[in-house]
Enzyme design. Structure first.
Site, short mmCIF file in Angstrom:
data_model
loop_
_atom_site.label_atom_id
_atom_site.label_comp_id
_atom_site.label_asym_id
_atom_site.label_seq_id
_atom_site.Cartn_x
_atom_site.Cartn_y
_atom_site.Cartn_z
CE LYS A 170 43.41 87.24 113.99
NZ LYS A 170 44.15 88.11 114.94
CB SER B 170 41.47 89.93 117.21
OG SER B 170 42.80 89.74 116.75
CB SER C 159 45.18 89.48 118.83
OG SER C 159 44.18 90.45 118.91
N1 GLN Z 1 42.36 93.68 121.72
C1 GLN Z 1 43.35 94.57 121.21
C2 GLN Z 1 42.71 95.50 120.21
O1 GLN Z 1 41.56 95.44 120.07
C3 GLN Z 1 44.45 93.80 120.57
C4 GLN Z 1 44.09 93.24 119.26
C5 GLN Z 1 45.21 92.55 118.59
O2 GLN Z 1 46.20 92.21 119.23
N2 GLN Z 1 45.08 92.40 117.29
O3 GLN Z 1 43.36 96.27 119.57
#
Ligand code: GLN
Length: 488
Positions: A88, A163, A187
Protein backbone atom coordinates in the site's frame (compact mmCIF):
# COMPACT_ATOMS: atom_id res chain seq x y z
CA UNK A 1 -14.73 5.09 -21.06
CA UNK A 2 -17.29 2.28 -21.08
CA UNK A 3 -16.27 -0.73 -19.08
CA UNK A 4 -18.25 -3.92 -19.14
CA UNK A 5 -19.39 -5.09 -15.74
CA UNK A 6 -18.22 -8.64 -15.91
CA UNK A 7 -16.34 -10.67 -13.34
CA UNK A 8 -14.06 -12.15 -16.01
CA UNK A 9 -11.20 -11.96 -16.58
CA UNK A 10 -10.46 -9.74 -13.61
CA UNK A 11 -11.10 -12.11 -10.70
CA UNK A 12 -8.43 -14.78 -10.48
CA UNK A 13 -7.19 -16.78 -7.51
CA UNK A 14 -3.42 -16.75 -7.05
CA UNK A 15 -1.66 -20.04 -6.35
CA UNK A 16 -1.07 -20.60 -2.66
CA UNK A 17 2.06 -19.15 -1.23
CA UNK A 18 3.37 -22.54 -0.12
CA UNK A 19 2.80 -24.10 -3.56
CA UNK A 20 4.56 -21.25 -5.34
CA UNK A 21 7.48 -21.29 -2.96
CA UNK A 22 7.92 -25.05 -3.46
CA UNK A 23 7.91 -24.53 -7.24
CA UNK A 24 10.66 -21.95 -6.88
CA UNK A 25 12.69 -24.00 -4.41
CA UNK A 26 12.54 -27.01 -6.73
CA UNK A 27 13.70 -24.85 -9.64
CA UNK A 28 10.51 -25.54 -11.63
CA UNK A 29 9.62 -21.83 -11.62
CA UNK A 30 12.14 -19.03 -11.71
CA UNK A 31 11.34 -16.13 -9.40
CA UNK A 32 12.36 -13.73 -12.17
CA UNK A 33 9.92 -15.36 -14.62
CA UNK A 34 7.16 -15.27 -12.04
CA UNK A 35 7.75 -11.56 -11.45
CA UNK A 36 7.65 -10.95 -15.22
CA UNK A 37 4.39 -12.86 -15.53
CA UNK A 38 2.88 -10.65 -12.82
CA UNK A 39 4.15 -7.51 -14.52
CA UNK A 40 2.53 -8.68 -17.76
CA UNK A 41 -0.80 -9.21 -16.04
CA UNK A 42 -0.46 -5.79 -14.39
CA UNK A 43 0.23 -4.20 -17.78
CA UNK A 44 -2.84 -5.94 -19.21
CA UNK A 45 -5.45 -5.14 -16.57
CA UNK A 46 -4.17 -2.40 -14.30
CA UNK A 47 -5.42 0.29 -16.70
CA UNK A 48 -8.99 -0.82 -15.98
CA UNK A 49 -8.59 -1.52 -12.24
CA UNK A 50 -6.15 1.29 -11.26
CA UNK A 51 -4.71 -0.88 -8.50
CA UNK A 52 -1.00 -0.02 -8.81
CA UNK A 53 0.12 3.60 -8.59
CA UNK A 54 3.77 2.80 -9.34
CA UNK A 55 5.95 -0.22 -10.00
CA UNK A 56 9.29 -1.05 -8.38
CA UNK A 57 10.45 -3.22 -11.24
CA UNK A 58 14.25 -2.92 -10.91
CA UNK A 59 14.21 -3.69 -7.23
CA UNK A 60 11.78 -6.59 -7.75
CA UNK A 61 13.84 -8.18 -10.53
CA UNK A 62 17.06 -7.78 -8.57
CA UNK A 63 15.48 -9.56 -5.60
CA UNK A 64 14.03 -12.28 -7.86
CA UNK A 65 17.46 -12.92 -9.38
CA UNK A 66 18.96 -13.15 -5.90
CA UNK A 67 16.36 -15.80 -5.01
CA UNK A 68 17.00 -17.71 -8.24
CA UNK A 69 20.73 -17.72 -7.53
CA UNK A 70 20.12 -19.22 -4.07
CA UNK A 71 17.76 -21.82 -5.57
CA UNK A 72 20.30 -22.71 -8.27
CA UNK A 73 22.91 -23.41 -5.60
CA UNK A 74 20.41 -25.63 -3.78
CA UNK A 75 20.71 -23.54 -0.62
CA UNK A 76 17.68 -23.26 1.70
CA UNK A 77 15.24 -20.53 0.75
CA UNK A 78 13.42 -18.17 3.10
CA UNK A 79 9.69 -18.52 3.65
CA UNK A 80 8.50 -15.98 1.06
CA UNK A 81 11.17 -16.76 -1.54
CA UNK A 82 10.08 -15.31 -4.87
CA UNK A 83 6.53 -14.49 -3.76
CA UNK A 84 5.17 -11.41 -5.61
CA UNK A 85 3.82 -8.93 -3.07
CA UNK A 86 2.28 -5.46 -3.41
CA UNK A 87 2.61 -2.64 -0.86
CA UNK A 88 0.00 0.00 0.00
CA UNK A 89 1.31 3.42 -0.92
CA UNK A 90 1.19 4.62 2.71
CA UNK A 91 4.26 2.47 3.44
CA UNK A 92 7.58 3.94 2.42
CA UNK A 93 10.16 2.25 0.24
CA UNK A 94 13.59 3.73 -0.25
CA UNK A 95 13.83 5.71 -3.47
CA UNK A 96 10.34 4.67 -4.59
CA UNK A 97 7.34 6.90 -5.09
CA UNK A 98 5.37 6.93 -1.81
CA UNK A 99 2.32 9.16 -2.18
CA UNK A 100 -0.22 7.88 0.38
CA UNK A 101 -2.72 8.57 -2.40
CA UNK A 102 -2.11 12.32 -2.04
CA UNK A 103 -1.02 14.98 -4.46
CA UNK A 104 0.89 16.63 -1.61
CA UNK A 105 3.36 13.72 -1.62
CA UNK A 106 3.80 13.59 -5.39
CA UNK A 107 7.50 13.41 -6.16
CA UNK A 108 8.45 12.34 -2.62
CA UNK A 109 11.00 9.53 -2.69
CA UNK A 110 11.73 8.54 0.90
CA UNK A 111 15.31 7.78 1.93
CA UNK A 112 14.41 4.65 3.93
CA UNK A 113 12.33 1.48 4.02
CA UNK A 114 9.44 0.75 6.37
CA UNK A 115 10.32 -2.07 8.78
CA UNK A 116 7.66 -4.29 7.20
CA UNK A 117 9.26 -3.75 3.79
CA UNK A 118 12.68 -4.75 5.17
CA UNK A 119 11.17 -7.84 6.78
CA UNK A 120 9.34 -8.94 3.65
CA UNK A 121 12.48 -8.65 1.55
CA UNK A 122 14.57 -10.45 4.14
CA UNK A 123 12.02 -13.28 3.89
CA UNK A 124 12.52 -13.41 0.11
CA UNK A 125 9.41 -11.54 -1.08
CA UNK A 126 9.55 -9.78 -4.44
CA UNK A 127 7.93 -6.36 -4.04
CA UNK A 128 6.18 -5.48 -7.28
CA UNK A 129 5.02 -1.94 -6.58
CA UNK A 130 2.88 0.49 -4.65
CA UNK A 131 -0.88 0.17 -4.35
CA UNK A 132 -3.59 2.79 -4.68
CA UNK A 133 -5.53 3.90 -1.60
CA UNK A 134 -7.68 6.70 -0.23
CA UNK A 135 -5.66 9.85 0.42
CA UNK A 136 -3.77 9.36 3.70
CA UNK A 137 -5.94 6.24 4.22
CA UNK A 138 -9.01 8.39 4.86
CA UNK A 139 -12.00 6.74 3.27
CA UNK A 140 -13.94 3.55 2.72
CA UNK A 141 -14.04 3.29 -1.07
CA UNK A 142 -10.65 4.38 -2.47
CA UNK A 143 -12.54 7.19 -4.23
CA UNK A 144 -10.56 9.71 -2.16
CA UNK A 145 -7.32 8.80 -3.93
CA UNK A 146 -5.82 11.78 -5.75
CA UNK A 147 -4.97 9.34 -8.55
CA UNK A 148 -8.45 8.06 -9.39
CA UNK A 149 -10.53 5.30 -7.81
CA UNK A 150 -9.76 1.59 -7.80
CA UNK A 151 -12.43 -0.65 -9.34
CA UNK A 152 -13.69 -3.82 -7.72
CA UNK A 153 -12.53 -6.83 -9.79
CA UNK A 154 -15.88 -8.54 -9.09
CA UNK A 155 -17.84 -5.67 -10.67
CA UNK A 156 -16.05 -2.73 -12.24
CA UNK A 157 -18.95 -0.39 -11.47
CA UNK A 158 -18.40 -0.96 -7.76
CA UNK A 159 -15.84 0.22 -5.24
CA UNK A 160 -13.28 -2.20 -3.81
CA UNK A 161 -13.76 -0.67 -0.35
CA UNK A 162 -11.12 1.40 1.35
CA UNK A 163 -8.89 2.77 2.27
CA UNK A 164 -6.67 -0.18 1.23
CA UNK A 165 -8.77 -0.80 -1.90
CA UNK A 166 -5.73 -1.34 -4.11
CA UNK A 167 -4.31 -3.94 -1.71
CA UNK A 168 -7.59 -5.91 -1.63
CA UNK A 169 -8.29 -5.67 -5.36
CA UNK A 170 -4.70 -6.68 -6.20
CA UNK A 171 -5.14 -10.03 -4.45
CA UNK A 172 -8.66 -10.57 -5.84
CA UNK A 173 -7.40 -9.95 -9.39
CA UNK A 174 -4.15 -11.90 -8.87
CA UNK A 175 -1.99 -8.84 -9.44
CA UNK A 176 -0.01 -10.01 -6.38
CA UNK A 177 -0.07 -13.19 -4.30
CA UNK A 178 -0.35 -11.16 -1.11
CA UNK A 179 -0.27 -7.49 -0.20
CA UNK A 180 0.11 -5.15 2.75
CA UNK A 181 -2.39 -2.54 3.81
CA UNK A 182 -3.09 -0.37 6.82
CA UNK A 183 -6.16 -0.37 9.02
CA UNK A 184 -7.08 2.57 11.25
CA UNK A 185 -10.84 2.05 11.44
CA UNK A 186 -11.45 -0.81 9.01
CA UNK A 187 -9.22 -0.12 6.03
CA UNK A 188 -7.95 -3.69 5.74
CA UNK A 189 -11.05 -5.60 6.82
CA UNK A 190 -13.72 -3.72 4.87
CA UNK A 191 -11.97 -3.80 1.45
CA UNK A 192 -10.97 -7.44 1.99
CA UNK A 193 -14.64 -8.27 2.54
CA UNK A 194 -15.73 -6.24 -0.52
CA UNK A 195 -13.17 -8.02 -2.72
CA UNK A 196 -13.59 -11.56 -1.38
CA UNK A 197 -10.13 -11.99 0.15
CA UNK A 198 -8.69 -12.51 3.63
CA UNK A 199 -7.55 -9.42 5.58
CA UNK A 200 -5.85 -9.20 8.96
CA UNK A 201 -6.04 -6.53 11.65
CA UNK A 202 -3.12 -7.39 13.94
CA UNK A 203 -3.23 -6.36 17.59
CA UNK A 204 -2.03 -2.78 18.13
CA UNK A 205 1.72 -3.08 18.75
CA UNK A 206 2.07 -6.44 16.99
CA UNK A 207 3.42 -5.02 13.69
CA UNK A 208 5.85 -2.11 13.45
CA UNK A 209 4.51 1.22 12.19
CA UNK A 210 8.00 2.48 11.37
CA UNK A 211 7.76 3.81 7.83
CA UNK A 212 3.97 3.96 7.79
CA UNK A 213 2.80 7.44 6.78
CA UNK A 214 0.75 8.30 9.87
CA UNK A 215 -2.99 8.98 9.85
CA UNK A 216 -4.05 8.42 13.50
CA UNK A 217 -1.12 7.01 15.43
CA UNK A 218 -3.03 5.40 18.32
CA UNK A 219 -5.20 3.48 15.82
CA UNK A 220 -2.99 2.81 12.78
CA UNK A 221 -1.99 -0.81 12.13
CA UNK A 222 -0.20 -2.52 9.27
CA UNK A 223 -1.48 -5.92 8.17
CA UNK A 224 -1.65 -8.40 5.30
CA UNK A 225 -4.15 -9.41 2.62
CA UNK A 226 -4.07 -12.86 1.00
CA UNK A 227 -6.29 -15.22 -0.95
CA UNK A 228 -6.58 -17.70 1.92
CA UNK A 229 -6.22 -17.78 5.69
CA UNK A 230 -2.97 -19.74 5.83
CA UNK A 231 -1.20 -17.35 3.45
CA UNK A 232 -2.41 -14.40 5.50
CA UNK A 233 -1.07 -16.09 8.65
CA UNK A 234 2.30 -16.72 6.98
CA UNK A 235 2.51 -13.08 5.93
CA UNK A 236 1.70 -11.88 9.44
CA UNK A 237 4.41 -14.16 10.85
CA UNK A 238 6.95 -12.41 8.62
CA UNK A 239 6.00 -8.79 9.33
CA UNK A 240 5.11 -9.08 13.06
CA UNK A 241 7.44 -8.79 16.02
CA UNK A 242 9.22 -6.23 18.10
CA UNK A 243 10.87 -3.26 16.41
CA UNK A 244 12.94 -0.84 18.51
CA UNK A 245 12.14 1.87 15.92
CA UNK A 246 8.45 1.93 16.93
CA UNK A 247 7.93 2.93 20.56
CA UNK A 248 4.52 1.22 20.63
CA UNK A 249 5.83 -2.06 19.23
CA UNK A 250 5.33 -4.99 21.60
CA UNK A 251 7.98 -7.49 22.68
CA UNK A 252 5.29 -10.19 23.16
CA UNK A 253 6.50 -13.55 21.78
CA UNK A 254 5.45 -14.51 18.23
CA UNK A 255 3.54 -17.74 17.76
CA UNK A 256 3.81 -19.73 14.54
CA UNK A 257 0.57 -18.35 13.08
CA UNK A 258 0.50 -20.56 9.99
CA UNK A 259 0.91 -23.71 12.10
CA UNK A 260 -1.96 -22.61 14.37
CA UNK A 261 -4.52 -22.14 11.58
CA UNK A 262 -5.52 -25.75 11.26
CA UNK A 263 -5.96 -26.48 14.95
CA UNK A 264 -9.51 -27.78 15.42
CA UNK A 265 -12.04 -25.25 16.61
CA UNK A 266 -14.08 -27.78 18.57
CA UNK A 267 -14.97 -26.42 21.98
CA UNK A 268 -14.08 -22.79 21.15
CA UNK A 269 -16.60 -20.33 22.60
CA UNK A 270 -17.87 -17.83 20.03
CA UNK A 271 -19.65 -14.62 21.03
CA UNK A 272 -22.37 -13.13 18.83
CA UNK A 273 -23.04 -9.44 19.64
CA UNK A 274 -26.66 -8.43 18.93
CA UNK A 275 -25.44 -4.84 18.31
CA UNK A 276 -23.86 -5.98 15.03
CA UNK A 277 -27.00 -7.55 13.62
CA UNK A 278 -29.45 -4.67 13.92
CA UNK A 279 -30.79 -1.92 11.71
CA UNK A 280 -28.81 -1.15 8.56
CA UNK A 281 -27.56 -4.71 8.03
CA UNK A 282 -28.23 -5.91 4.49
CA UNK A 283 -30.46 -9.03 4.61
CA UNK A 284 -28.21 -10.98 2.25
CA UNK A 285 -25.17 -10.19 4.41
CA UNK A 286 -27.09 -11.24 7.53
CA UNK A 287 -28.14 -14.55 5.94
CA UNK A 288 -24.59 -15.34 4.83
CA UNK A 289 -23.12 -14.60 8.25
CA UNK A 290 -25.79 -16.73 9.91
CA UNK A 291 -24.77 -19.61 7.64
CA UNK A 292 -21.15 -19.01 8.64
CA UNK A 293 -22.11 -19.14 12.31
CA UNK A 294 -24.02 -22.37 11.71
CA UNK A 295 -20.90 -23.81 10.05
CA UNK A 296 -18.86 -22.94 13.14
CA UNK A 297 -21.46 -24.64 15.33
CA UNK A 298 -21.32 -27.71 13.09
CA UNK A 299 -17.53 -27.72 13.59
CA UNK A 300 -18.05 -27.92 17.34
CA UNK A 301 -17.91 -24.25 18.41
CA UNK A 302 -20.22 -23.14 21.18
CA UNK A 303 -21.97 -19.89 20.30
CA UNK A 304 -23.53 -17.53 22.81
CA UNK A 305 -24.75 -13.93 22.84
CA UNK A 306 -22.39 -11.23 24.12
CA UNK A 307 -23.22 -7.58 24.73
CA UNK A 308 -21.21 -4.60 23.50
CA UNK A 309 -23.66 -1.74 24.15
CA UNK A 310 -21.17 1.11 23.57
CA UNK A 311 -20.97 0.04 19.92
CA UNK A 312 -23.59 2.70 19.19
CA UNK A 313 -21.10 5.42 20.11
CA UNK A 314 -18.22 3.90 18.14
CA UNK A 315 -18.53 5.93 14.93
CA UNK A 316 -18.60 9.37 16.62
CA UNK A 317 -15.85 8.29 19.02
CA UNK A 318 -13.66 7.06 16.18
CA UNK A 319 -14.20 10.18 14.08
CA UNK A 320 -13.20 12.40 17.01
CA UNK A 321 -10.07 10.48 17.99
CA UNK A 322 -8.95 9.78 14.41
CA UNK A 323 -9.47 13.32 13.13
CA UNK A 324 -7.79 14.86 16.20
CA UNK A 325 -4.70 12.73 15.65
CA UNK A 326 -4.81 13.32 11.90
CA UNK A 327 -4.87 17.09 12.35
CA UNK A 328 -1.62 16.82 14.33
CA UNK A 329 0.05 14.25 12.06
CA UNK A 330 -0.71 16.13 8.86
CA UNK A 331 0.78 19.39 10.14
CA UNK A 332 4.15 18.25 8.80
CA UNK A 333 3.05 18.57 5.17
CA UNK A 334 3.94 22.19 4.64
CA UNK A 335 5.43 22.39 1.17
CA UNK A 336 8.93 22.49 2.62
CA UNK A 337 9.84 19.04 3.82
CA UNK A 338 7.99 16.71 1.45
CA UNK A 339 6.57 16.51 -2.02
CA UNK A 340 4.33 19.20 -3.47
CA UNK A 341 5.05 22.95 -3.18
CA UNK A 342 2.76 25.61 -4.59
CA UNK A 343 4.39 28.03 -6.98
CA UNK A 344 1.85 30.73 -6.15
CA UNK A 345 3.82 31.90 -3.13
CA UNK A 346 4.47 35.56 -2.50
CA UNK A 347 5.53 34.90 1.13
CA UNK A 348 6.43 32.00 3.39
CA UNK A 349 3.03 31.81 5.06
CA UNK A 350 1.29 32.03 1.67
CA UNK A 351 3.50 29.15 0.47
CA UNK A 352 2.37 27.00 3.44
CA UNK A 353 -1.26 27.92 2.83
CA UNK A 354 -1.26 27.39 -0.91
CA UNK A 355 0.73 24.16 -0.75
CA UNK A 356 -1.74 22.67 1.72
CA UNK A 357 -4.74 24.09 -0.09
CA UNK A 358 -3.66 22.73 -3.46
CA UNK A 359 -2.01 19.55 -2.15
CA UNK A 360 -4.73 18.11 0.10
CA UNK A 361 -8.05 16.75 -1.17
CA UNK A 362 -11.49 17.59 0.23
CA UNK A 363 -11.82 14.68 2.67
CA UNK A 364 -8.39 15.31 4.17
CA UNK A 365 -9.25 18.98 4.66
CA UNK A 366 -12.56 18.02 6.26
CA UNK A 367 -10.71 15.82 8.75
CA UNK A 368 -8.08 18.44 9.56
CA UNK A 369 -10.87 20.93 10.27
CA UNK A 370 -12.87 18.47 12.40
CA UNK A 371 -9.79 17.37 14.33
CA UNK A 372 -8.53 20.89 14.93
CA UNK A 373 -11.98 21.86 16.18
CA UNK A 374 -12.20 18.87 18.54
CA UNK A 375 -8.81 19.74 20.03
CA UNK A 376 -9.34 23.46 20.38
CA UNK A 377 -9.65 25.24 23.74
CA UNK A 378 -13.18 25.05 25.06
CA UNK A 379 -14.10 22.00 22.97
CA UNK A 380 -11.35 19.63 24.04
CA UNK A 381 -13.20 18.40 27.15
CA UNK A 382 -16.56 18.19 25.43
CA UNK A 383 -15.34 16.23 22.41
CA UNK A 384 -11.83 14.82 22.47
CA UNK A 385 -11.67 13.95 26.16
CA UNK A 386 -15.17 12.50 26.12
CA UNK A 387 -14.28 10.39 23.09
CA UNK A 388 -11.24 9.04 24.95
CA UNK A 389 -13.49 8.05 27.86
CA UNK A 390 -15.95 6.26 25.58
CA UNK A 391 -13.01 4.54 23.92
CA UNK A 392 -11.98 3.22 27.32
CA UNK A 393 -15.50 1.97 28.09
CA UNK A 394 -15.70 0.21 24.74
CA UNK A 395 -12.34 -1.49 25.30
CA UNK A 396 -13.55 -2.61 28.74
CA UNK A 397 -16.66 -4.14 27.19
CA UNK A 398 -14.54 -6.22 24.84
CA UNK A 399 -12.34 -7.38 27.72
CA UNK A 400 -15.42 -8.46 29.68
CA UNK A 401 -16.80 -10.29 26.65
CA UNK A 402 -13.47 -12.04 26.10
CA UNK A 403 -13.59 -13.35 29.67
CA UNK A 404 -16.48 -15.49 28.47
CA UNK A 405 -15.68 -16.23 24.83
CA UNK A 406 -12.58 -17.00 22.76
CA UNK A 407 -13.68 -15.08 19.68
CA UNK A 408 -16.48 -12.77 18.54
CA UNK A 409 -17.96 -13.00 15.06
CA UNK A 410 -19.82 -10.28 13.18
CA UNK A 411 -20.39 -9.16 9.61
CA UNK A 412 -17.32 -7.21 8.46
CA UNK A 413 -19.42 -4.55 6.74
CA UNK A 414 -23.16 -3.86 6.74
CA UNK A 415 -23.45 -4.16 2.94
CA UNK A 416 -21.58 -5.69 0.03
CA UNK A 417 -19.50 -3.41 -2.24
CA UNK A 418 -21.48 -0.31 -3.21
CA UNK A 419 -21.45 1.51 -6.52
CA UNK A 420 -18.79 4.06 -7.43
CA UNK A 421 -20.18 7.52 -6.67
CA UNK A 422 -22.99 6.15 -4.49
CA UNK A 423 -21.73 7.69 -1.24
CA UNK A 424 -19.25 10.35 -2.35
CA UNK A 425 -21.76 13.15 -1.80
CA UNK A 426 -22.58 12.05 1.76
CA UNK A 427 -19.57 11.73 4.10
CA UNK A 428 -21.75 10.39 6.94
CA UNK A 429 -23.08 7.52 4.79
CA UNK A 430 -19.46 6.73 3.87
CA UNK A 431 -18.42 6.77 7.56
CA UNK A 432 -21.19 4.26 8.36
CA UNK A 433 -19.51 1.68 6.09
CA UNK A 434 -17.09 1.19 9.03
CA UNK A 435 -19.72 0.68 11.70
CA UNK A 436 -18.61 -2.90 12.48
CA UNK A 437 -14.88 -2.35 12.16
CA UNK A 438 -14.09 0.83 14.13
CA UNK A 439 -14.83 -0.83 17.49
CA UNK A 440 -11.89 -3.27 17.31
CA UNK A 441 -9.70 -0.37 16.16
CA UNK A 442 -10.62 1.67 19.23
CA UNK A 443 -10.14 -1.34 21.56
CA UNK A 444 -6.73 -2.33 20.12
CA UNK A 445 -7.78 -5.98 19.71
CA UNK A 446 -7.10 -8.13 16.65
CA UNK A 447 -9.25 -9.65 13.94
CA UNK A 448 -9.44 -11.42 10.63
CA UNK A 449 -12.00 -11.04 7.86
CA UNK A 450 -12.70 -14.16 5.83
CA UNK A 451 -14.94 -14.65 2.77
CA UNK A 452 -18.32 -15.98 3.87
CA UNK A 453 -20.58 -16.44 0.87
CA UNK A 454 -21.79 -14.16 -1.90
CA UNK A 455 -24.88 -12.16 -2.68
CA UNK A 456 -27.19 -13.41 -5.43
CA UNK A 457 -25.50 -10.89 -7.72
CA UNK A 458 -22.16 -12.57 -6.97
CA UNK A 459 -20.66 -9.94 -4.68
CA UNK A 460 -18.44 -11.23 -1.87
CA UNK A 461 -19.47 -11.07 1.79
CA UNK A 462 -16.98 -11.12 4.66
CA UNK A 463 -17.19 -12.41 8.21
CA UNK A 464 -15.17 -10.59 10.86
CA UNK A 465 -13.59 -12.76 13.58
CA UNK A 466 -12.31 -10.74 16.54
CA UNK A 467 -10.04 -12.04 19.29
CA UNK A 468 -8.41 -10.59 22.39
CA UNK A 469 -5.07 -8.76 22.31
CA UNK A 470 -2.22 -10.85 20.87
CA UNK A 471 -4.57 -13.73 20.11
CA UNK A 472 -4.37 -13.62 16.33
CA UNK A 473 -3.94 -17.41 16.31
CA UNK A 474 -7.49 -17.90 17.59
CA UNK A 475 -8.91 -15.52 14.97
CA UNK A 476 -7.01 -17.42 12.25
CA UNK A 477 -8.33 -20.78 13.51
CA UNK A 478 -11.94 -19.63 13.46
CA UNK A 479 -11.50 -17.93 10.06
CA UNK A 480 -9.92 -21.10 8.68
CA UNK A 481 -12.89 -23.16 9.90
CA UNK A 482 -15.26 -20.84 8.03
CA UNK A 483 -13.03 -20.97 4.95
CA UNK A 484 -13.02 -24.78 5.06
CA UNK A 485 -16.83 -24.93 5.33
CA UNK A 486 -19.59 -24.66 2.76
CA UNK A 487 -20.32 -21.14 4.04
CA UNK A 488 -17.24 -19.71 2.34
N1 GLN B 1 -12.86 4.43 6.56
C1 GLN B 1 -12.29 4.84 7.80
C2 GLN B 1 -11.86 6.28 7.69
O1 GLN B 1 -12.11 6.86 6.72
C3 GLN B 1 -11.14 3.97 8.15
C4 GLN B 1 -9.94 4.26 7.35
C5 GLN B 1 -8.77 3.45 7.77
O2 GLN B 1 -8.91 2.44 8.45
N2 GLN B 1 -7.60 3.93 7.40
O3 GLN B 1 -11.26 6.82 8.58
Amino acid sequence: MVIESTAEPFVQKPQTLAALRDEIAAGRTKAADLASTYYERIAAINPQLNVYLSLTRDRALEQAQRIDAIAAKGDPLPILAGIPVGIKDVLVMRGASSTAGSKILEGYHPPYDATVVTRLEAAGAVLLGKLNCDEFAMGSSTENSAFGPVRNPHDLERVPGGSSGGSAAAVAANLAVATLGSDTGGSIRQPASFCGVVGVLPTYGRVSRYGLIAFASSLDRVGPFAANVRDAATMLGVIAGHDPRDATSSPAPLPDYAAQCDKPVEGLRIGIPAEYFGEGLDPEVRAAIELGIAALEAAGCKTRPVSLPHTRYAIPTYYLVATAEASANLARFDGVRYGYRSTASESLSAMYRHSRDEGFGAEVKRRILLGTYALSAGYYDAYYLKAQKVRRLLAGEFLRAFAEVDAIVTPTAPTPAFKLGEKTGDPLAMYLADIYTVTASLAGICGVTVPCGNTRAGLPIGMQVLARHFNESTAFRVARAVEASEAS
